[in-house]
Motif scaffolding. Structure first.
Motif, mmCIF file in Angstrom:
data_model
loop_
_atom_site.group_PDB
_atom_site.id
_atom_site.type_symbol
_atom_site.label_atom_id
_atom_site.label_comp_id
_atom_site.label_asym_id
_atom_site.label_seq_id
_atom_site.Cartn_x
_atom_site.Cartn_y
_atom_site.Cartn_z
ATOM 1 N N ALA A 102 42.944 27.409 40.911
ATOM 2 C CA ALA A 102 42.524 28.275 41.725
ATOM 3 C C ALA A 102 43.764 28.951 41.969
ATOM 4 C CB ALA A 102 41.405 28.408 43.189
ATOM 5 N N ALA A 103 45.001 28.335 42.659
ATOM 6 C CA ALA A 103 46.146 28.901 43.028
ATOM 7 C C ALA A 103 46.546 29.619 42.306
ATOM 8 C CB ALA A 103 47.213 27.829 43.758
ATOM 9 N N VAL A 154 44.127 28.679 50.029
ATOM 10 C CA VAL A 154 43.244 29.229 48.972
ATOM 11 C C VAL A 154 41.867 29.003 49.648
ATOM 12 C CG1 VAL A 154 41.997 28.262 47.193
ATOM 13 C CG2 VAL A 154 44.489 27.499 46.956
ATOM 14 N N LEU A 155 41.454 30.412 50.334
ATOM 15 C CA LEU A 155 40.210 30.678 50.292
ATOM 16 C C LEU A 155 38.853 30.831 49.499
ATOM 17 C CD1 LEU A 155 42.593 31.794 52.484
ATOM 18 C CD2 LEU A 155 40.684 33.310 53.653
ATOM 19 N N HIS A 156 37.932 29.805 49.564
ATOM 20 C CA HIS A 156 36.676 29.148 48.302
ATOM 21 C C HIS A 156 35.769 30.217 48.616
ATOM 22 C CE1 HIS A 156 39.403 26.644 46.484
ATOM 23 N NE2 HIS A 156 39.634 25.957 47.687
ATOM 24 N N TYR A 174 45.706 38.831 47.717
ATOM 25 C CA TYR A 174 44.884 38.654 47.182
ATOM 26 C C TYR A 174 43.578 38.057 46.442
ATOM 27 C CZ TYR A 174 49.512 41.464 46.184
ATOM 28 O OH TYR A 174 50.779 41.784 46.248
ATOM 29 N N ASP A 175 42.635 38.668 45.684
ATOM 30 C CA ASP A 175 41.532 37.941 44.986
ATOM 31 C C ASP A 175 41.800 37.585 43.974
ATOM 32 O OD1 ASP A 175 40.329 40.071 43.763
ATOM 33 O OD2 ASP A 175 39.044 40.586 44.629
ATOM 34 N N SER A 176 40.519 37.380 43.425
ATOM 35 C CA SER A 176 40.802 36.685 41.805
ATOM 36 C C SER A 176 41.307 37.348 41.043
ATOM 37 C CB SER A 176 39.260 35.480 41.715
ATOM 38 O OG SER A 176 38.624 36.503 41.390
ATOM 39 N N LEU A 177 40.526 38.685 41.093
ATOM 40 C CA LEU A 177 41.191 39.976 40.103
ATOM 41 C C LEU A 177 42.352 40.235 40.068
ATOM 42 C CD1 LEU A 177 37.951 41.170 39.484
ATOM 43 C CD2 LEU A 177 39.035 40.153 38.243
ATOM 44 N N TYR A 178 43.267 39.934 41.175
ATOM 45 C CA TYR A 178 44.804 40.494 42.293
ATOM 46 C C TYR A 178 44.414 41.439 42.886
ATOM 47 C CZ TYR A 178 49.530 39.481 43.027
ATOM 48 O OH TYR A 178 50.480 38.913 43.268
ATOM 49 N N ALA A 192 36.897 43.346 52.549
ATOM 50 C CA ALA A 192 36.857 43.525 51.748
ATOM 51 C C ALA A 192 36.242 43.472 50.118
ATOM 52 C CB ALA A 192 38.648 42.690 50.882
ATOM 53 N N ASP A 193 35.224 42.876 50.345
ATOM 54 C CA ASP A 193 34.378 42.145 49.050
ATOM 55 C C ASP A 193 35.205 42.137 47.851
ATOM 56 O OD1 ASP A 193 32.153 43.659 47.573
ATOM 57 O OD2 ASP A 193 32.614 44.283 46.141
ATOM 58 N N ALA A 194 35.856 41.568 48.510
ATOM 59 C CA ALA A 194 36.762 39.852 47.471
ATOM 60 C C ALA A 194 35.868 39.426 46.107
ATOM 61 C CB ALA A 194 37.448 38.876 48.262
ATOM 62 N N LEU A 195 36.487 39.187 45.244
ATOM 63 C CA LEU A 195 36.003 38.386 44.684
ATOM 64 C C LEU A 195 37.041 36.914 45.007
ATOM 65 C CD1 LEU A 195 34.009 37.657 42.544
ATOM 66 C CD2 LEU A 195 35.851 38.181 40.507
ATOM 67 N N TYR A 196 36.356 35.764 44.930
ATOM 68 C CA TYR A 196 36.768 34.244 45.348
ATOM 69 C C TYR A 196 37.214 33.377 44.017
ATOM 70 C CZ TYR A 196 35.549 35.944 50.084
ATOM 71 O OH TYR A 196 34.999 36.327 51.069
ATOM 72 N N PRO A 197 38.461 32.286 44.026
ATOM 73 C CA PRO A 197 39.286 32.732 45.507
ATOM 74 C C PRO A 197 40.303 33.745 45.776
ATOM 75 C CG PRO A 197 39.970 31.348 43.816
ATOM 76 C CD PRO A 197 39.037 31.840 43.579
ATOM 77 N N VAL A 198 40.361 34.169 47.319
ATOM 78 C CA VAL A 198 41.190 34.440 47.896
ATOM 79 C C VAL A 198 42.378 33.511 48.355
ATOM 80 C CG1 VAL A 198 41.834 35.831 49.750
ATOM 81 C CG2 VAL A 198 39.276 36.125 48.810
ATOM 82 N N LEU A 199 43.276 33.940 48.503
ATOM 83 C CA LEU A 199 45.000 33.759 48.326
ATOM 84 C C LEU A 199 45.446 34.517 48.853
ATOM 85 C CD1 LEU A 199 46.447 32.475 44.755
ATOM 86 C CD2 LEU A 199 44.870 30.970 45.846
ATOM 87 N N ALA A 200 46.539 33.222 50.302
ATOM 88 C CA ALA A 200 46.962 33.970 51.128
ATOM 89 C C ALA A 200 48.466 33.728 51.048
ATOM 90 C CB ALA A 200 46.265 34.321 52.686
ATOM 91 N N ASP A 201 49.436 33.937 51.215
ATOM 92 C CA ASP A 201 50.857 32.888 50.969
ATOM 93 C C ASP A 201 51.458 33.425 51.960
ATOM 94 O OD1 ASP A 201 52.935 31.619 50.424
ATOM 95 O OD2 ASP A 201 53.379 33.331 48.499
#
Length: 193
Positions: free
Chosen positions: A14-15, A102-104, A152-156, A179-188
């Protein structure tokens, strides 16, 4: 054992998927002998500062006290299930460490805590970009930096992320639910000397 290995693979894939489409320069993974990881998530990592001291960065979470790292290689480890629908990948870099969170799914929390212990005479100063400098109090020199967080979500697509301090703990907030995110979401969260 196979189930845990599959979960580790899922977190790393995912990452990798999101980071590979980022188009930005990511800090390279590196087996840095100046970085020392604990076995448990709560034990965190000791990372160097420019003045020869060390910063301790813990990883807090509902399961951090007893969560062993799955070590992929000396410079990469995965802490599975630290929070609901959340894994953390610890990566050693040439100048420090990063925690790829990694937020699933939408059940993942929005706040993540990283307790700190700073060396003698060191303190944190906020930066205009939203990060924190580790400053040597006597000389006023920056000896390390927590770069501003990103999400960022999986569509960056950018997901709002920011830090604030609670005592000696950096709290990263990732506003993925609104944020209407498409998972996974990454934060760093990323620290470098």
């Amino acid at each position: 054992m196979r189930h845990a290995r599959d979960e580790v693979t899922t977190a790393v894939e995912a990452a990798t998927r999101v980071l590979s489409i980022s188009g930005r320069s990511e800090p390279p993974e590196f087996e840095n002998p100046d970085v020392s990881w604990g076995e448990l998530a709560s034990e965190g990592v000791w990372a160097p500062t420019r003045d020869g001291q060390r910063v301790h960065i813990g990883v807090a979470g509902a399961a951090a006290e007893d969560r062993l790292a799955s070590v992929i290689r000396p410079s990469l480890r995965v802490f599975l299930g630290l929070e609901t629908e959340t894994d953390v990948i610890g990566q050693t870099t040439t100048a420090g460490v990063r925690f790829i969170t990694v937020l699933h799914g939408p059940g993942a929390p929005e706040e993540f805590r990283f307790p700190l212990r700073l060396g003698e005479g060191l303190s944190l100063d906020p930066t205009p970009s939203g990060g924190y400098d580790v400053v040597h109090d006597r000389y006023g020199a920056t000896v390390g930096r927590f770069y501003s967080p990103w999400g960022y979500d999986s569509l960056y697509r950018a997901i709002p992320a920011e830090y604030h301090l609670e005592g000696t703990t950096i709290v990263m907030t990732v506003r993925h639910r609104d944020a209407d995110a498409l998972y996974p979401v990454l934060a760093d969260p990323h620290y470098a000397r």
